[in-house]
Each structure stands twice: as C-alpha cells, then as structure tokens.
Design a protein around this motif. Structure first.
Motif, mmCIF file in Angstrom:
data_model
loop_
_atom_site.group_PDB
_atom_site.id
_atom_site.type_symbol
_atom_site.label_atom_id
_atom_site.label_comp_id
_atom_site.label_asym_id
_atom_site.label_seq_id
_atom_site.Cartn_x
_atom_site.Cartn_y
_atom_site.Cartn_z
ATOM 1 N N ALA A 216 26.221 -2.626 6.187
ATOM 2 C CA ALA A 216 25.292 -3.141 5.845
ATOM 3 C C ALA A 216 24.989 -3.993 4.509
ATOM 4 N N GLN A 217 24.968 -2.968 3.996
ATOM 5 C CA GLN A 217 24.781 -3.036 2.746
ATOM 6 C C GLN A 217 25.193 -3.654 1.755
ATOM 7 N N PHE A 218 26.542 -3.628 1.861
ATOM 8 C CA PHE A 218 27.276 -5.284 1.093
ATOM 9 C C PHE A 218 27.473 -5.744 1.641
ATOM 10 N N GLU A 219 27.716 -6.057 3.332
ATOM 11 C CA GLU A 219 27.591 -7.629 3.706
ATOM 12 C C GLU A 219 26.222 -8.528 3.397
ATOM 13 N N GLN A 220 25.126 -7.414 3.153
ATOM 14 C CA GLN A 220 24.168 -8.169 2.254
ATOM 15 C C GLN A 220 24.205 -8.910 1.155
ATOM 16 N N LEU A 221 25.270 -7.709 0.455
ATOM 17 C CA LEU A 221 25.396 -8.390 -1.196
ATOM 18 C C LEU A 221 26.386 -9.376 -1.204
ATOM 19 N N LEU A 222 27.532 -9.495 -0.046
ATOM 20 C CA LEU A 222 28.233 -10.989 0.099
ATOM 21 C C LEU A 222 27.436 -11.941 0.575
ATOM 22 N N GLU A 223 26.821 -12.536 0.924
ATOM 23 C CA GLU A 223 25.294 -13.316 1.436
ATOM 24 C C GLU A 223 24.626 -13.450 0.675
ATOM 25 N N ALA A 224 24.104 -12.745 -0.143
ATOM 26 C CA ALA A 224 23.204 -12.685 -1.303
ATOM 27 C C ALA A 224 24.178 -13.595 -2.747
ATOM 28 N N VAL A 225 25.427 -13.471 -2.566
ATOM 29 C CA VAL A 225 26.245 -13.847 -3.924
ATOM 30 C C VAL A 225 26.560 -15.157 -3.402
ATOM 31 N N GLY A 226 26.708 -16.021 -2.392
ATOM 32 C CA GLY A 226 27.065 -16.878 -1.104
ATOM 33 C C GLY A 226 25.852 -17.690 -1.251
ATOM 34 N N ASN A 227 24.383 -17.301 -1.939
ATOM 35 C CA ASN A 227 23.561 -18.093 -1.423
ATOM 36 C C ASN A 227 23.166 -18.994 -2.823
ATOM 37 N N VAL A 228 23.427 -17.600 -4.134
ATOM 38 C CA VAL A 228 23.136 -18.446 -5.665
ATOM 39 C C VAL A 228 23.314 -19.515 -5.706
ATOM 40 N N ASP A 229 22.608 -20.087 -6.373
ATOM 41 C CA ASP A 229 22.430 -21.890 -6.499
ATOM 42 C C ASP A 229 23.018 -21.876 -7.934
ATOM 43 N N MET A 230 24.374 -22.004 -7.673
ATOM 44 C CA MET A 230 25.270 -21.931 -9.435
ATOM 45 C C MET A 230 24.912 -22.944 -9.772
ATOM 46 N N ASP A 231 24.754 -24.281 -9.576
ATOM 47 C CA ASP A 231 23.811 -25.019 -10.800
ATOM 48 C C ASP A 231 22.809 -24.448 -11.588
ATOM 49 N N GLU A 232 21.551 -23.693 -11.044
ATOM 50 C CA GLU A 232 20.620 -23.268 -11.913
ATOM 51 C C GLU A 232 21.331 -21.660 -12.451
ATOM 52 N N VAL A 233 22.388 -20.963 -11.710
ATOM 53 C CA VAL A 233 22.753 -20.134 -12.385
ATOM 54 C C VAL A 233 23.972 -20.622 -14.326
ATOM 55 N N LYS A 234 24.105 -21.781 -13.962
ATOM 56 C CA LYS A 234 24.869 -22.606 -14.992
ATOM 57 C C LYS A 234 24.072 -23.138 -15.316
ATOM 58 N N ALA A 235 22.966 -23.371 -15.594
ATOM 59 C CA ALA A 235 21.632 -24.216 -16.304
ATOM 60 C C ALA A 235 21.377 -23.479 -17.388
ATOM 61 N N GLN A 236 21.392 -21.631 -16.109
ATOM 62 C CA GLN A 236 20.885 -21.157 -17.107
ATOM 63 C C GLN A 236 21.781 -19.689 -17.905
ATOM 64 N N VAL A 237 22.968 -20.336 -18.212
ATOM 65 C CA VAL A 237 23.687 -19.915 -18.484
ATOM 66 C C VAL A 237 23.959 -20.755 -20.034
ATOM 67 N N ALA A 238 23.879 -21.669 -20.120
ATOM 68 C CA ALA A 238 23.820 -23.550 -20.913
ATOM 69 C C ALA A 238 22.931 -22.974 -21.669
ATOM 70 N N ALA A 239 22.081 -22.768 -21.126
ATOM 71 C CA ALA A 239 20.416 -22.896 -22.193
ATOM 72 C C ALA A 239 20.515 -20.900 -22.978
ATOM 73 N N ALA A 240 21.144 -20.839 -22.150
ATOM 74 C CA ALA A 240 20.807 -18.381 -23.423
ATOM 75 C C ALA A 240 22.367 -19.408 -24.315
ATOM 76 N N GLU A 241 23.487 -19.663 -24.313
ATOM 77 C CA GLU A 241 23.969 -19.467 -25.459
ATOM 78 C C GLU A 241 23.894 -21.118 -26.262
ATOM 79 N N THR A 242 23.225 -21.602 -25.373
ATOM 80 C CA THR A 242 22.504 -22.140 -27.478
ATOM 81 C C THR A 242 20.924 -22.344 -27.665
ATOM 82 N N GLY A 243 20.742 -20.606 -27.213
ATOM 83 C CA GLY A 243 19.934 -20.544 -27.810
ATOM 84 C C GLY A 243 17.941 -21.327 -27.448
ATOM 85 N N ASN A 244 18.389 -22.228 -26.163
ATOM 86 C CA ASN A 244 17.248 -22.688 -25.836
ATOM 87 C C ASN A 244 16.275 -22.130 -24.771
#
Length: 123
Positions: A95-123
C-alpha cells in the motif's frame, strides 16, 4: 510478467535520464527486508507498465551504491525525467509503495524543473 531491468554503473545514468518515471531498488541477496520487498516490487512492475522498474545489486555494483549515497538496503529511488524526486531506505508494504508510485506520478514536473533551474542559477 515482471519487467525489471538490472542496472550497473554504465546503464544507471542513461536509464534514469531517459525520461518518464524510473523506480530503482538498491538491494542485496543477503538482505532479508530486500527479499521481503522483492515480490511487492515485481507485482508493481506488472501493474505499472508506464514506469521503468530497475534493480541495483549493491554487492555487484559497490561503486554505484557509493555514488548514490546508499548506506542501507533496500533503498528506493524514484526519478522522473532524470530528476531524483524520492529516496528512502527500508522495505515498503504494498500500500505504501503504491502511494509512492502515485505521488511520483502526480508531481508537476514543470514546477520541479523550474525550481531546479532556479537553484542552478542561484535565483
């Protein structure tokens, strides 16, 4: 039928950066919790055809385990589009593994990529 890829140092980077969701299980043959978790991992690989499931035997790949900062097994890592979204040690119940799979699948990757880009540029 379970579709699980065995990874080594050479195939790890290309597999996790291929795009899509990749779940990696770092394990060892002597690890009791790893053996308990294996059927859960295999069943999930049959149910989630859109996810790449992979395993790394830490005894056969000690350098990869070290580079990935794996200090205990089993350790699960979840990647999407080459970005590490989750890392945890310990066997998960189904059950917990299924919750993890669902959570990973539901991540807004555009937002994550924007955060990664901001971290890489120091903003």
């Amino acid at each position: 039928m379970a579709k699980i890829t065995d990874l080594d140092l050479d195939s790890f980077r290309s597999t996790v950066s291929d795009g899509g969701t990749v779940i990696v299980d770092f394990w060892a043959t002597w690890c009791g919790p790893c053996r308990q978790f294996a059927p859960v991992f295999e069943a999930a690989s049959e149910e989630h055809e859109d996810v790449t499931f992979a395993k790394v035997d830490i005894d056969e790949n000690p350098e990869l385990a070290s580079l990935a900062n794996v200090s205990s097994v089993p350790t699960l890592m979840a990647f999407r589009d080459g970005i590490l979204l989750h890392q945890s040690a310990g066997a998960l119940p189904k059950a917990q593994f299924e919750q993890l799979l669902e959570a990973v699948g539901n991540v807004d990757m555009d937002e994550v990529k924007a955060q990664v880009a901001a971290a890489e540029t120091g903003n």
